[in-house]
Structures are given as C-alpha cells and as structure tokens.
Design a protein around this motif. Sequence first.
Motif, short mmCIF file in Angstrom:
data_model
loop_
_atom_site.label_atom_id
_atom_site.label_comp_id
_atom_site.label_asym_id
_atom_site.label_seq_id
_atom_site.Cartn_x
_atom_site.Cartn_y
_atom_site.Cartn_z
N LEU A 1 0.84 -1.20 0.00
CA LEU A 1 0.00 0.00 0.00
C LEU A 1 0.87 1.25 0.00
CD1 LEU A 1 -2.75 -1.04 2.58
CD2 LEU A 1 -2.53 -1.62 0.17
N SER B 1 -2.69 0.10 -6.22
CA SER B 1 -2.80 -0.68 -4.97
C SER B 1 -4.26 -1.01 -4.68
CB SER B 1 -2.19 0.11 -3.80
OG SER B 1 -2.86 1.33 -3.62
N THR C 1 2.93 -2.55 -6.92
CA THR C 1 1.96 -1.45 -6.89
C THR C 1 2.66 -0.12 -7.15
OG1 THR C 1 2.18 -1.64 -4.48
CG2 THR C 1 0.16 -2.48 -5.47
#
Length: 236
Positions: free
Chosen positions: A144, A185, A165
């Motif tokens: 993240l 993400s 991501t």
Amino acid sequence: LKVLMKNADCVTANNAFHINKVLPFAKNARVIRNGIDTETFQPRQKKELRKKLLLEQDKKIVLFVGWLVERKGIKYLIEAIPWIIKEYNKVVFLLIGDGPLREVLEKKAEEKKIEAYVQFLGKKTQSEVAEYMAAADIFVLPSLYEGMPNVVMEAFASGLPVVATDVCGTAELVQHKVNGLLVRSERPHELAQSLLTLLKDKQLAVKYCKAALQTITKQHLTWEKSAELHKKLYKR
C-alpha cells in the motif's frame, strides 16, 4: 522535526518522494539511494537451486518477500490468485516472511481453496532469500506504500521481472513495461492480470529480466556506491 531539518547542513532520503516532502524545511536536501549486496543477489542456475530447495521444476514460481503486515497488501495477492489459476494453473506462490497477519492470510487461502498454490515459508536468512529469488520466475510486491524497497532491488539483481503497486519509492525503481509492471494498490484484479501477462509471455518476462539487471548496473544500486555518496557529501 521541522526545526531539526532547518538547522541541518543537509537532509538525505533514499527516495525522491520523501525529499520533495522536506524541501520546504531543508536548506540542502538530496536523494542517496540504498544499495544491495550484488555478490549475494545475482542470477544462478534455476534448475539446480530448485532441486536444492525441493521446488517443482515444471511450475512457474511467483515470489513475495516481506513482513506479513497490512501495509504490504498481501491480502490483495491472496484475492488475486483464484483469478490467476483459472487461466494459468502451473504456478506456485511462495511467501517469505512472518508477521501478525500470517494466520489470517493462511485461513484466507484455505477459504479460497488455493492452499495448494500458496506456500507460507516463514522467516529466511538473507542467503536463503537470495536462493529463492534466483530460483523464482517473477517477484511481486503488492504494498500500500513503501519507502525505497530494497527487496525490489534484490529481485532485479537476481534477474527477476517485478509486478508491484504504483506507490512512492517502488515506482522510482520499477519502470512500467520496461523492467516490470505497475498496478494500482488494492486492485487484486489488476494484480492478477499483470501476473498473468508475465506468466504467459516468456519472451516479455525475459526482456524485463534483462532490463531489471541493467537497472542495478546503470543506477549503481550497491552499498559501496551509497557509502561513497554519503562520504562525498559529508566531506563537502
């Protein structure tokens, strides 16, 4: 913290994202990247390593290395796997690392009936991680957020294409459609599609592998270079 930065002779960070955040408060700020041990992390004979590590020879290996915590986004990888194996089932996902989410993730894998495709390997030493990287086909990092993930540099040095991501730090290393693929993400379907792209297209994966190795050499991503830049800065 602002007072410290204003009074420091120089502020360094290992990525541009953080440097841009402190520029308003720092007189002199610059990026000095971390490095990796290129003697430990390097391409090796996959067949021999897989035999040593008791890994299947006829399956593609997708590898993750990191703490099993929320910010690493592992649950989105678990969610992506059912989509992947519907189209490509000669694959195994190896997860190296430990953390508070391990039991939750193992249970999630059972619920999705993908435990045959996922192996939680727990903690490994650096030399063991290097062997698994050299034995793998693709490295995945569904975080993240990140600073400047050394694990991506280690994967590059091992000759692996990376699916990751598009978050700060990681996006400064992984060039989309050059040495890997970037996805948004918290998007398991996008993650699945990008992994499938590299699982199915061997030539593309090889192309990204070569570019990944070149990233390490061209950007001098070694601890020796990092130390040299810190030393020069301090002397100046």
